[in-house]
Design a protein around this motif. Structure first.
Motif, short mmCIF file in Angstrom:
data_model
loop_
_atom_site.label_atom_id
_atom_site.label_comp_id
_atom_site.label_asym_id
_atom_site.label_seq_id
_atom_site.Cartn_x
_atom_site.Cartn_y
_atom_site.Cartn_z
N LEU A 137 0.51 -1.16 -0.13
CA LEU A 137 0.06 -0.41 0.03
C LEU A 137 0.83 1.44 -0.17
CD1 LEU A 137 -2.38 -0.97 2.62
CD2 LEU A 137 -2.67 -1.42 0.14
N VAL A 138 0.28 2.04 -0.45
CA VAL A 138 0.71 3.42 0.07
C VAL A 138 0.60 4.53 1.21
CG1 VAL A 138 1.63 5.84 -1.11
CG2 VAL A 138 1.03 3.27 -2.37
N GLY A 139 0.73 4.87 1.96
CA GLY A 139 0.59 5.75 3.31
C GLY A 139 1.53 4.75 4.39
N GLY A 140 2.78 4.60 4.37
CA GLY A 140 3.35 4.09 4.98
C GLY A 140 4.10 4.72 5.99
N LYS A 141 4.89 4.64 7.05
CA LYS A 141 5.22 5.46 8.09
C LYS A 141 6.90 4.80 8.41
CE LYS A 141 1.41 6.74 11.39
NZ LYS A 141 0.73 5.59 10.60
N LYS A 142 8.15 6.57 7.84
CA LYS A 142 9.56 5.63 7.86
C LYS A 142 9.28 5.00 8.87
CE LYS A 142 13.61 8.75 6.54
NZ LYS A 142 13.25 7.71 5.30
N HIS A 143 9.38 4.97 10.03
CA HIS A 143 9.69 4.26 11.48
C HIS A 143 9.45 2.59 11.06
CE1 HIS A 143 12.96 7.51 11.03
NE2 HIS A 143 11.96 8.50 12.18
#
Length: 225
Positions: A137-143
Motif C-alpha cells: 500500500l501507499v501510506g506507510g510511516k518511515k520508522h
C-alpha cells in the motif's frame, strides 16, 4: 616493550577499509550501471518488456473504500509509471542504496489520484482485513517496520542485473489486480509470483519532489477511478 596501540590501530583501520570495500560491492545499480543514490529518483520497471504492464502507479486495491491506495503496474506497457526515491529509516551517512539493507520507498510526484491524507511511503498491509498475500500500500510511516523493504540481487540479464524487492517477512510479487487485471504488488512466498525489476534513473540528483510530467498525468488517467 613495544606498545600494542599502533598494531591495534592498524588492525581497526584494516577492518574498516575491508568493510567499506565489501559495502561498495553490495551497492544496487541502475540500468546505466551506476549505484543507486538516496539523492536521486528512479523508475521501478519490470525486468521483461513482455511483462503484463509498464511502470508502477498508485491505484485502489478495491472499489470501496478507495483509500489507502495500493500499487500496480500501468496497464499500458509504454508508460513508465511514477518515480520513487529510496531512503534509510534512520539517519546514516551513506548516500548509496545497498543490497539487503532496510530502506523506505516513496513515490515522488505531484500527479496523484487522491487519498492525499496518506503519505507516499510504501508499506505492507497489516490490517485485520489483509489477505494471505497482503497488498503493498501507499501510506506507510518511515520508522515502522512494515514500511521497510530490501533490494536483493536476483540474476544477471543482458545489459544489467535483475533485482527483487523483499521485506522482513517475504518477497514482493504480483497478482492480477482489480483494474483490467493489471499486476498488483503483494507480499508473497510463492517464488513463481516474484516481481523482478530494474531501476532507471530520472531527472538527475535532487532532493525535491519532481514536477508533474505529461507521462505521469497520462499514466494516472489510464486507471478507471
Amino acid at each position: 616493550m613495544m606498545s600494542s596501540f599502533p598494531l591495534v590501530s592498524f588492525l581497526i583501520t584494516l577492518m574498516l577499509a575491508a568493510a567499506v570495500c565489501t559495502h561498495g560491492e553490495n551497492r544496487v545499480n541502475d540500468t546505466d550501471g551506476n549505484p543507486l543514490r538516496t539523492t536521486a529518483q528512479y523508475l521501478i520497471l519490470p525486468l521483461s518488456p513482455r511483462s503484463n504492464g509498464g511502470g508502477l502507479l498508485p491505484v485502489p486495491v478495491k472499489l470501496q473504500p478507495l483509500c489507502p491506495l495500493g500499487i500496480s503496474q500501468s496497464s499500458v506497457k509504454a508508460l513508465p509509471g511514477l518515480p520513487v526515491s529510496f531512503s534509510y529509516p534512520y539517519a546514516i551517512m551513506d548516500t548509496y542504496v545497498n543490497e539487503m539493507e532496510a530502506i523506505n520507498i516513496e513515490f515522488k510526484s505531484d500527479a496523484w489520484p487522491g487519498c492525499e491524507e496518506f503519505s507516499k511511503y510504501w508499506e505492507v498491509d497489516e490490517s485485520s482485513s489483509a489477505s494471505e498475500e497482503p497488498a503493498i500500500l501507499v501510506g506507510g510511516k518511515k520508522h515502522e517496520r512494515n514500511s521497510w523493504f530490501k533490494i536483493e540481487r536476483k540474476e544477471p540479464f543482458y545489459g544489467g542485473i535483475a533485482y527483487k524487492l523483499t521485506t522482513l517477512t517475504g518477497t514482493i510479487g504480483t497478482v492480477p489486480g482489480p483494474w483490467e487485471n493489471a499486476p498488483q504488488l503483494v507480499l508473497t512466498n510463492d517464488t513463481a509470483k516474484t516481481f523482478l525489476v530494474k531501476f532507471h534513473k530520472v531527472h538527475g540528483d535532487t532532493t525535491a519532489t519532481t514536477s508533474t510530467s505529461r507521462q505521469e498525468k497520462l499514466g494516472l488517467r489510464m486507471f478507471p477511478f
